[in-house]
Every structure is written in C-alpha cells, then in structure tokens.
Write a protein that holds these residues in place. Structure first.
Motif, PDB file in Angstrom:
ATOM      1  N   ALA A  21       5.424 -11.228  -6.608  1.00  0.00           N
ATOM      2  CA  ALA A  21       4.121 -10.948  -7.216  1.00  0.00           C
ATOM      3  C   ALA A  21       3.448  -9.755  -6.545  1.00  0.00           C
ATOM      4  O   ALA A  21       2.776  -8.953  -7.207  1.00  0.00           O
ATOM      5  CB  ALA A  21       3.230 -12.183  -7.133  1.00  0.00           C
ATOM      6  N   ILE A  22       3.614  -9.629  -5.217  1.00  0.00           N
ATOM      7  CA  ILE A  22       3.052  -8.468  -4.513  1.00  0.00           C
ATOM      8  C   ILE A  22       3.693  -7.186  -5.026  1.00  0.00           C
ATOM      9  O   ILE A  22       3.014  -6.184  -5.286  1.00  0.00           O
ATOM     10  CB  ILE A  22       3.255  -8.618  -2.997  1.00  0.00           C
ATOM     11  N   GLY A  23       5.025  -7.208  -5.187  1.00  0.00           N
ATOM     12  CA  GLY A  23       5.718  -6.037  -5.705  1.00  0.00           C
ATOM     13  C   GLY A  23       5.267  -5.670  -7.102  1.00  0.00           C
ATOM     14  O   GLY A  23       5.100  -4.484  -7.430  1.00  0.00           O
ATOM     15  N   PRO A  50       4.544   4.172  -5.918  1.00  0.00           N
ATOM     16  CA  PRO A  50       4.304   2.894  -5.235  1.00  0.00           C
ATOM     17  C   PRO A  50       5.527   2.462  -4.432  1.00  0.00           C
ATOM     18  O   PRO A  50       6.666   2.786  -4.802  1.00  0.00           O
ATOM     19  CB  PRO A  50       4.020   1.918  -6.377  1.00  0.00           C
ATOM     20  N   PRO A  51       5.329   1.734  -3.338  1.00  0.00           N
ATOM     21  CA  PRO A  51       6.452   1.268  -2.532  1.00  0.00           C
ATOM     22  C   PRO A  51       7.253   0.189  -3.265  1.00  0.00           C
ATOM     23  O   PRO A  51       6.710  -0.544  -4.101  1.00  0.00           O
ATOM     24  CB  PRO A  51       5.789   0.715  -1.282  1.00  0.00           C
ATOM     25  N   THR A  55      10.685  -2.990   0.451  1.00  0.00           N
ATOM     26  CA  THR A  55      10.102  -2.321   1.626  1.00  0.00           C
ATOM     27  C   THR A  55       8.955  -3.147   2.193  1.00  0.00           C
ATOM     28  O   THR A  55       8.834  -3.316   3.413  1.00  0.00           O
ATOM     29  CB  THR A  55       9.605  -0.921   1.235  1.00  0.00           C
ATOM     30  N   ILE A  56       8.104  -3.656   1.317  1.00  0.00           N
ATOM     31  CA  ILE A  56       6.984  -4.493   1.769  1.00  0.00           C
ATOM     32  C   ILE A  56       7.514  -5.749   2.446  1.00  0.00           C
ATOM     33  O   ILE A  56       6.991  -6.187   3.490  1.00  0.00           O
ATOM     34  CB  ILE A  56       6.080  -4.852   0.581  1.00  0.00           C
ATOM     35  N   LEU A  61       8.246  -9.025   7.405  1.00  0.00           N
ATOM     36  CA  LEU A  61       9.150  -9.773   8.287  1.00  0.00           C
ATOM     37  C   LEU A  61       9.141  -9.213   9.701  1.00  0.00           C
ATOM     38  O   LEU A  61       9.338  -9.954  10.675  1.00  0.00           O
ATOM     39  CB  LEU A  61      10.572  -9.741   7.724  1.00  0.00           C
ATOM     40  N   ALA A  62       8.904  -7.904   9.832  1.00  0.00           N
ATOM     41  CA  ALA A  62       8.963  -7.277  11.147  1.00  0.00           C
ATOM     42  C   ALA A  62       7.665  -7.404  11.943  1.00  0.00           C
ATOM     43  O   ALA A  62       7.674  -7.322  13.172  1.00  0.00           O
ATOM     44  CB  ALA A  62       9.319  -5.790  10.994  1.00  0.00           C
TER      45      ALA A  62
END
Length: 247
Positions: A21-23, A50-51, A55-56, A61-62
């Motif tokens: 959903a964010i993507g 847009p990314p 990638t998001i 996760l990092a």
C-alpha cells in the motif's frame, strides 16, 4: 534516506497498512507532493520519479527503530515551547504503552510501544518492548533522553515500582503513581493515611445529602441541620523528588 522515511510515514498517515500500500501511495503521489517529501527532479526532464516499493522496504528493514524514535523525539523536544516562568504550572509527561495494530502474527506476539507524551500532545520518546518482556524494564530507557528536571511524570499502576520512583527522584522529577492492590502492603499503608494530616493539595468535597440537595427549594428563612461526611483518603501516592506523599 530522509525522503524515503518521510514517504513511508506520509503513506501510513494517509491510510496505508502494508508495504504494498505504501508503494501504491507513492506511485500515485503528484509531483508537488514528491517535492515536499524531499525527492529531487531529474535535471534533464524535470520530472520526479517516485521510489520503487522494494527500495522503501529495504530502507525500513535497515533502520533501527529505537534510533529513529530517539531522533524524532529529540526533534520534537527542541520544538517544544520555552520553559514556563517560575511559579507557573509544572510541565507534565504521561507514560503509557499501546499495542501496534496488526502486528500480531501466528508466530509472534503483538508489538508493544511504550511512549512518553507531554500534555501538549507531543510524543517525546517511544521504544519497542523487547520480545518476551513487558513495559516495566523499558521505563527508564524510554525516559533517559528526556530532560526530567522539575517535571511531573504520570503513569498507570503497572509502573508503580520502587525502582521507577528511585529513578525519577535521581533525575530530579516529580511523580504521581496509582496504588492498587497488586502492592498490598503499600495499598494498606496509603489507605490508612488520615485525610486530616494529608500534605496533598487536593481536597475532597463533602458528599451531598438530601437536605443539602433540596436546600435551594426551601422557602426563605427556613433552616436545616446537616452533618457532612468526612473526607475519604485517596488511593494515590505522589513523589516530589525528595519524599513520598500520600493522601
């Protein structure tokens, strides 16, 4: 990285509940929104791309959640209003924990996030409770980054712990703790404190009686005799950084 984190936060605030959903949200975001989030336009085309959702996902996760919470909390603390002049109302901070909606899985318990919030509505600090633990060990680490000098800390009965009181006193803070029967000795002691010798600034009004409730309806000149009920001790225990008070 800042733009990607801001994108994830904005998408969640807009109702996104998953990475997919964010993507989708960022893919549909107009150019001026992407610019406000911090993305740069292509120098040749002038278009902001847009990314990708992947990638998001890698960024989220990092990132260390506690480090991010600390950074955001520090930013909000720096934005808080200037300290009140001497004699003004004391600054109050509430400590409470919430369960993150949708975080429970068949193999993992729900994620608990204790937070410290001032009474203006700013979340000054937040931490994730460690697996197989609870909010009690997270109390001091949660408040460590906050200036507690001359502040009043409130929390629910779970945090009525001797170690918590000692920690707050050492930080120069005041506290208001709820005493329940999960601490039978302390509860009995506080219950036995006579209201007449209490140092608390809170007063208990007499309970209304039939006579006092109907006094306004009597004809002028009529009188009545009533005996107000004595004030009852409260099940609260307050600390001022030097001693414990009970009323």
């Amino acid at each position: 990285m800042t733009a990607l984190l801001a994108t994830a936060a904005a998408a969640v605030l807009a109702g996104a509940k998953s990475l997919v959903a964010i993507g989708e949200w960022v893919a549909d975001a107009p150019q001026h929104v992407l610019a406000q989030l911090g993305f740069q336009a292509d120098p040749l085309t002038g278009v902001i791309r847009p990314p990708h959702a992947g990638t998001i996902r890698l960024i989220l996760l990092a990132v260390d959640g506690d480090v991010l919470d600390t950074a955001i909390g520090r930013y909000l603390q720096e934005r808080r209003p200037a300290p009140e002049p001497a004699g003004a109302v004391r600054r109050a901070i509430a400590v409470d924990g919430k369960v993150l909606r949708g975080s429970r899985t068949p193999d993992q318990a729900a994620t608990a996030l204790p937070a410290a919030m001032d009474h203006i509505g700013n979340v000054l600090a937040q931490r994730q409770v460690a697996d197989k633990s609870n909010e009690i060990p997270a109390f001091a680490p949660l408040l460590d980054p906050i200036d507690l000098e001359h502040t009043l800390i409130t929390a629910d009965a779970l945090h009525t712990q001797h170690a918590h009181g000692a920690y707050l006193c050492a930080r120069g803070a005041h506290y208001l703790a709820v005493v329940k029967k999960n601490h039978p000795g302390l509860h009995e002691t506080v219950s036995g404190c006579p209201a007449a010798t209490s140092r608390s600034t809170t007063t208990t009004a007499p309970a209304p009686t039939t006579a006092t409730r109907s006094a306004a309806s009597r004809p002028p000149g009529s009188t009545t005799s009533t005996t107000p009920e004595p004030a009852r001790p409260s099940k609260w225990c307050a600390g001022d950084g030097r001693r414990r008070r009970a009323s």
